[in-house]
Design an enzyme around this catalytic site. Structure first.
Site, mmCIF file in Angstrom:
data_model
loop_
_atom_site.group_PDB
_atom_site.id
_atom_site.type_symbol
_atom_site.label_atom_id
_atom_site.label_comp_id
_atom_site.label_asym_id
_atom_site.label_seq_id
_atom_site.Cartn_x
_atom_site.Cartn_y
_atom_site.Cartn_z
ATOM 1 N N TYR A 179 0.812 -1.213 0.000
ATOM 2 C CA TYR A 179 0.000 0.000 0.000
ATOM 3 C C TYR A 179 0.849 1.267 0.000
ATOM 4 O O TYR A 179 0.370 2.338 -0.370
ATOM 5 C CB TYR A 179 -0.945 0.022 1.216
ATOM 6 C CG TYR A 179 -2.061 -0.996 1.176
ATOM 7 C CD1 TYR A 179 -2.357 -1.700 0.012
ATOM 8 C CD2 TYR A 179 -2.818 -1.258 2.300
ATOM 9 C CE1 TYR A 179 -3.378 -2.624 -0.021
ATOM 10 C CE2 TYR A 179 -3.849 -2.189 2.277
ATOM 11 C CZ TYR A 179 -4.121 -2.871 1.118
ATOM 12 O OH TYR A 179 -5.137 -3.793 1.092
ATOM 13 N N LYS A 230 3.591 -15.317 2.406
ATOM 14 C CA LYS A 230 3.609 -16.059 1.148
ATOM 15 C C LYS A 230 5.067 -16.312 0.783
ATOM 16 O O LYS A 230 5.559 -15.971 -0.304
ATOM 17 C CB LYS A 230 2.881 -15.277 0.052
ATOM 18 C CG LYS A 230 2.574 -16.101 -1.200
ATOM 19 C CD LYS A 230 1.656 -17.278 -0.936
ATOM 20 C CE LYS A 230 1.321 -17.990 -2.259
ATOM 21 N NZ LYS A 230 0.630 -19.275 -2.025
ATOM 22 N N ASP A 262 -2.855 -18.159 1.511
ATOM 23 C CA ASP A 262 -3.982 -18.839 0.879
ATOM 24 C C ASP A 262 -4.525 -19.947 1.781
ATOM 25 O O ASP A 262 -5.746 -20.130 1.896
ATOM 26 C CB ASP A 262 -3.599 -19.388 -0.495
ATOM 27 C CG ASP A 262 -2.246 -20.082 -0.515
ATOM 28 O OD1 ASP A 262 -1.518 -20.025 0.485
ATOM 29 O OD2 ASP A 262 -1.913 -20.673 -1.566
ATOM 30 N N ASP A 286 -5.361 -6.889 5.841
ATOM 31 C CA ASP A 286 -6.566 -6.210 5.392
ATOM 32 C C ASP A 286 -7.625 -7.233 4.999
ATOM 33 O O ASP A 286 -8.798 -7.144 5.370
ATOM 34 C CB ASP A 286 -6.218 -5.315 4.207
ATOM 35 C CG ASP A 286 -7.323 -4.337 3.847
ATOM 36 O OD1 ASP A 286 -8.365 -4.318 4.526
ATOM 37 O OD2 ASP A 286 -7.150 -3.594 2.863
ATOM 38 N N ASP A 290 -10.953 -8.914 7.586
ATOM 39 C CA ASP A 290 -12.336 -8.799 7.128
ATOM 40 C C ASP A 290 -12.989 -10.178 7.040
ATOM 41 O O ASP A 290 -14.169 -10.342 7.373
ATOM 42 C CB ASP A 290 -12.389 -8.111 5.768
ATOM 43 C CG ASP A 290 -12.277 -6.596 5.870
ATOM 44 O OD1 ASP A 290 -12.241 -6.081 7.001
ATOM 45 O OD2 ASP A 290 -12.219 -5.929 4.825
#
Length: 405
Positions: A179, A230, A262, A286, A290
């Site tokens: 970001y 990852k 994942d 993020d 959620d």
């Protein structure tokens, strides 16, 4: 210290108290209630957009009452941010707003964004103001609890036996990663096609400081930390895993495990009770936070705290601005009310006042009051204002603040 996932027992607290047993880069204020009969704090309120003004107004009332019962006075300053700031000042984060936030003891944010500004250029989008606010305050650690309360277990979209007893904390790195990484932008490739590009980059110091926060959080919970990355593909994740593993040597009492993002996304749905505390980078956090929120039944129930090395923390519900229901008295204010409780606990060290709010929310739910997002047969459907009034009644009825359990 790396280990495969175990099946930890359910947690006992919605937002566990943090007291540092060893140096940590994040600031958690210790309780000051026992040291002073009257305290005064300056709070900046950022109602923002959509349902933000509605839920912040309710949370402000609850804060004021809970504070007064513990000898606390608040001085509030309300400032624009996001879309409202764009309309008023032409930028998503006016200099005056950031300056006011920096000079306060804590910041409570409602929500940011809306359809009205969706087609703005990036630097004029409401969400850019939120990113600038986080960076300006230096809040790098985002704490997002996700607990399935017994009163709301049937609101979860997962089977009861899967959702019941879930109580986890996601610790998300907030000011680094893709970001904020550079280079970023638009260009043209060798075939003449338009391209967009971003950079996932982390330094050792950025990883180390968020890792230590996460280990401290895990130490105060069930002593289990899962680092999500990852590392089988991304170099930034390879460094992340290496550093988190090295920091683990400082926390012999915390069991560390690693999981690819994942797989983590799948495991959160398959068997969420296996998680205690999760630490991960900005973009993974993020997404996963959620996802974890929906295990609880509604993102309208979940608060968050963002803290840094010094200065005020930023406290906000994780839900969005919900422009479709803005101004209709349909919003669930409980996530913002619980964010106010986190503000008291983590931002100001006022744990007794925080417990008053936490207990009042539980008691309100015990009485059967529900907004539309958590409504079920047999409960009482109420709007945002009424829900706030019921929480206020429960705060006022408490003669002694007791631990939420």
């Amino acid at each position: 210290m790396a280990a495969i996932q175990a099946n930890p027992s359910p947690f006992k607290t919605l937002t566990p108290s943090l007291r540092r047993a060893s140096p940590s880069p994040a600031r958690f204020r210790c309780s000051v209630a026992a040291n002073s009969s009257e305290r005064s704090y300056s709070l900046t309120l950022l109602p923002g957009d959509g349902i933000g003004p509605e839920v912040v107004a309710v949370a402000k009332d609850v804060l004021s009452l809970a504070g007064s019962l513990e000898g606390i006075k608040f001085q509030y300053q309300e400032m624009p941010v996001g879309g409202s700031a764009l309309d008023q000042a032409g930028v998503p984060l006016p200099d005056e707003t950031l300056s006011t936030c920096k000079n306060s003891d804590a910041v409570l944010l409602g929500a940011i964004g809306g359809y009205k500004w969706d087609n703005n250029e990036k630097h004029l989008k409401p969400e850019t103001g939120l990113l600038q606010l986080r960076a300006g305050l230096g809040v790098f650690a985002n704490l997002r609890p996700a607990s399935v309360l017994p009163q709301l277990v049937d609101a979860s979209t997962l089977k009861k036996e899967i959702a019941e007893g879930v109580d986890l904390m996601v610790v998300r790195e907030l000011t680094g990663g893709i970001y904020f990484g550079k280079p970023r932008g638009f260009g043209t490739n060798e075939n003449g096609e338009d391209i967009g590009f971003n950079t996932e980059v982390y330094s050792v110091s950025e990883i180390d400081r968020i890792a230590r926060v996460a280990f401290e959080v895990a130490r105060k919970r069930n002593g289990k930390l899962c680092s999500v990355d990852k590392a089988n593909v991304l170099e930034a994740s390879m460094l992340w895993r290496k550093r988190v593993t090295e920091i683990a040597s400082e926390y012999a009492d915390v069991e560390l495990s690693h999981m690819y993002v994942d797989n983590a996304a799948m495991q959160l749905i398959r068997y969420p009770k296996q998680f205690d505390t999760i630490v991960t980078n900005n973009i993974f956090g993020d997404i996963l936070s959620d996802e974890a929120s929906m295990i609880t039944g509604s993102i309208g129930m979940l608060p968050s705290a963002s803290i840094g090395e010094s200065g005020p923390g930023l406290f906000e519900p994780i839900h969005g601005s919900a422009p479709d229901i803005a101004g209709q008295d349909k919003a669930n204010p409980l996530a913002t009310i619980l964010s106010a409780a986190m503000l008291l606990k983590y931002g100001l060290g006022e744990e007794k006042a925080a417990k008053r709010i936490e207990n009042a929310v539980i008691e309100t739910l015990n009485k059967g009051f529900r907004t539309g997002d958590i409504f079920s047969s047999g409960s009482t459907l109420v709007g945002c204002k009424r829900m706030g009034e019921e929480v206020l009644k429960c705060v006022d009825l408490q003669k002694t603040a007791t631990a939420l359990c």
